[in-house]
Design an enzyme around this catalytic site. Structure first.
Site, PDB file in Angstrom:
ATOM      1  N   TYR A 294     -14.475 -20.165 -14.823  1.00 34.30           N
ATOM      2  CA  TYR A 294     -14.493 -19.732 -16.218  1.00 34.30           C
ATOM      3  C   TYR A 294     -15.071 -20.843 -17.102  1.00 34.30           C
ATOM      4  CZ  TYR A 294     -12.608 -17.384 -20.376  1.00 34.30           C
ATOM      5  OH  TYR A 294     -12.459 -16.740 -21.568  1.00 34.30           O
TER       6      TYR A 294
ATOM      7  N   CYS B 133     -12.634 -15.064 -28.133  1.00 34.98           N
ATOM      8  CA  CYS B 133     -12.734 -15.281 -26.688  1.00 34.98           C
ATOM      9  C   CYS B 133     -13.626 -16.469 -26.341  1.00 34.98           C
ATOM     10  CB  CYS B 133     -13.242 -14.034 -25.991  1.00 34.98           C
ATOM     11  SG  CYS B 133     -12.028 -12.722 -26.042  1.00 34.98           S
ATOM     12  N   HIS B 134     -14.838 -16.440 -26.838  1.00 38.66           N
ATOM     13  CA  HIS B 134     -15.762 -17.507 -26.461  1.00 38.66           C
ATOM     14  C   HIS B 134     -16.489 -18.096 -27.668  1.00 38.66           C
ATOM     15  CE1 HIS B 134     -15.250 -14.737 -23.040  1.00 38.66           C
ATOM     16  NE2 HIS B 134     -14.958 -15.854 -22.435  1.00 38.66           N
ATOM     17  N   GLY B 135     -15.927 -17.845 -28.854  1.00 41.02           N
ATOM     18  CA  GLY B 135     -16.404 -18.561 -30.031  1.00 41.02           C
ATOM     19  C   GLY B 135     -17.735 -18.131 -30.608  1.00 41.02           C
TER      20      GLY B 135
END
Lengths: 420, 169
Positions: A294, B133-135
């Protein structure tokens, strides 16, 4: 398969064995000559078999109570936890069992990396192992979706969306995987089906993994080829069975600790909230065993390249037997590789740590450096090391360093000639 | 056997393989296609939303095809801000006029184009949306400004049935 002919003692046994040679197989497995210097790092194959069987047995019993429907899945899991006799125990064993399975498989993989077990003639064993590892990740991911909590739902959304990075057909593939326009009931039912199927595929591959292992025999901490059977080997039963059994007991203590004392520490509290397609949890993290990958995904600022980097990080392992150009297997005789090995271990642990942290600032920088190093290790350091490294002399047999005292090649050769 | 000549038997083999391949394909395709959205899923194609209660500066979220749709009634300042952005600053250049036909109303899928999370309202560096979640940061027109998402948030097909009702899909 067996190195020597085997005839059952009893008449009935002989009659049966002539028609189906199961007893020959059993005899091969008990007498199977094993290097006598196997240390405890070699006990994880047995431990992994135990983990697989545990997951299958607890999974089957959970499936008797679980309902694979978007409206009922969450409640049926709570039903298992509260109403079903020992349901809490079976579910906690299954949920923590997945973590224990990955813990054991990572030790097993890093054992291979240290002792060069993936090198000729064991490449096929290694590649089957990588396929098993991929299937384990698929099974674990789909199993995590089944309780239909917030992490289940959003984990499923994020992971299936990885496929949308594929140019042109990506969106179509994602819709096909979902069976709709978002993760919903059709997704849940197919994940349940596949989650049920995969362990049996793994079981079949484990048989092939062990079969392929029994052709050349085990590697060993010294990493040299040995004659079988010889003074360098012991029969699998009782020697290895007892050692594996003891290690398994130790492992079960750790397992039981998680199940009985802290059954939820490896999960996420958000998964006790029912799935809500309108609200994404503030901080989405996969299970601990997927964190290094991840981190690699998030360290690349481009969507497609991020997915490619993540998949490459796993698939690069399959090419390892050819990337590592050194003829010497065991890191014991490779002073430089031994250091790079431990740097790699640290690198993967760092990736796991930053994978759990928000992808910003210093964490992102560290993730990028660690990702770059991960690929550097496999694509540059390993191939070059095989040519540049000055390895230590390897002994001629396992017995030699024990009885002869030093692994000095010249001394060993002289001794050999004296004996002859 | 020195020279290779196509014989009747070779022709029969090839013909058999060809028919066999068509047969396998005919069996495999239904097994693959059954996983695509079924008739009941496709039937839920459109949703009508009453937007009369939405005040300027507010966003409502409705569910369409299992996905969240953001409907934001933008203030005059927000519209001006969205229109003032230069195209060369954008990763996925798109004019605000093309995204919101009626500039007061911004209707778009509340799905981050990175990996499908739901971005948060009134968050991020560009006064728009922020995906936890991932910016990924989106501006007040739902355009990607910073982060891993490749494209702007998608504008679905929609129309105003009357002044207070939007039909999505």
């Amino acid at each position: 398969m067996s190195d020597h002919e085997y005839t059952p003692k009893s008449k009935v046994g002989k009659w049966f064995n002539d028609r189906l040679p199961l007893l020959t197989l059993a005899n091969h497995l008990t007498d199977y000559p094993t290097p006598k210097n196997l240390n405890y790092w070699w006990t994880f194959g047995g431990i992994l078999t135990f983990c697989l069987i545990t997951q299958i047995v607890t999974g089957l019993t959970l499936a008797m109570h679980y309902i694979a429907h978007a409206d009922m899945a969450f409640e049926s899991v709570e039903h298992i936890m509260r109403d079903v006799n020992y349901g809490w125990l079976i579910r906690y064993i299954h949920a923590n069992g997945a973590s224990m399975f990955f813990l054991a498989v990572y030790i097993h993989i890093f054992r291979s990396l240290f002792y060069g077990s993936y090198k000729a003639p064991r490449e096929i064993i290694w590649i089957i192992g990588i396929i098993i590892y991929l299937l384990m990740m698929a099974a674990a991911f789909m199993g995590y979706v089944l309780p239909w909590g917030q992490m289940s739902f959003w984990g499923a959304t994020v992971i299936t969306n990885l496929f949308s990075a594929i140019p042109l057909v990506g969106e179509g593939i994602v819709t096909w995987l979902w069976g709709g326009y978002s993760v919903d009931n059709p997704t849940l039912t197919r994940f349940f089906t596949l989650h049920y199927l995969i362990p049996f595929l793994i079981l079949g591959l484990v048989v092939l993994h062990i079969w392929a292992l029994h052709v050349p025999g085990n590697n060993n901490p010294v990493g040299i080829d040995i004659k079988k059977p010889s003074k360098d080997t012991v029969p699998f039963h009782p020697y290895i069975v007892i050692k594996d059994g003891f290690a398994l007991l130790m492992f079960m203590i750790v397992f039981a600790f998680f199940v009985f004392y802290t059954p939820n520490i490896l999960g996420h509290a958000d998964n006790y909230i029912e799935a809500d397609p309108l609200v994404t949890p503030a901080h989405i993290v996969p299970e601990w065993y997927l964190l290094p990958f991840y981190a690699i995904l998030r360290s690349v600022p481009d969507k497609l390249l991020g997915v490619v980097a993540m998949l490459s990080a796993i698939l690069i392992l399959a090419a390892l037997p050819w990337l590592d150009t050194s003829k010497i297997r065991s890191a014991v005789f490779r002073p430089l590789y031994k250091q790079f090995y431990w740097i790699l271990v640290a690198d993967v642990l760092i990736l796991g740590y930053v994978g759990a942290m928000p992808a910003e600032g210093l964490y992102l920088l560290i993730a990028r450096i660690a990702t770059a190093y991960y690929f550097l290790h496999f694509l540059v350091i390993l191939p070059v090391l095989g040519y540049k490294e000055k390895t230590l002399p390897i002994p001629l047999s396992i017995t030699e360093p024990v009885l002869g005292g030093s692994p000095d090649l010249v001394a060993a050769k002289n001794k050999e000639s004296l004996n002859n | 056997m020195a020279e290779k000549k196509t014989k009747r038997r070779d022709f029969l083999f090839t013909a058999t393989y060809a028919v066999g391949a068509v047969g396998v394909g005919a069996v495999v395709w239904p097994m693959i296609d059954q996983m695509n959205p079924d008739a009941s899923v496709k039937a839920l194609a459109s949703t009508e939303v009453d937007v009369s209660t939405v005040n300027p500066g507010n966003t409502i979220t409705v569910l369409w095809r299992g996905k969240p749709v953001f409907i934001r009634r933008r203030t005059q300042d927000e519209i001006a801000e969205a229109k003032s952005v230069k195209m060369e600053e954008l990763k996925d250049p798109e004019k605000d006029e093309d995204r919101a036909k009626n500039p007061e109303w911004l209707v778009m899928l509340g799905v981050c184009t990175h990996l499908g999370c739901v971005p948060l309202n009134d968050k991020g560096d560009y006064n728009g949306w922020f995906c936890p979640c991932h910016g990924s940061h989106y501006d007040i027109s739902g355009r990607i400004r910073k982060g891993p998402a490749p494209t702007n948030m998608e504008v679905p097909k929609y129309e105003f049935v009357n002044a207070n009702t939007i039909k999505i899909g």
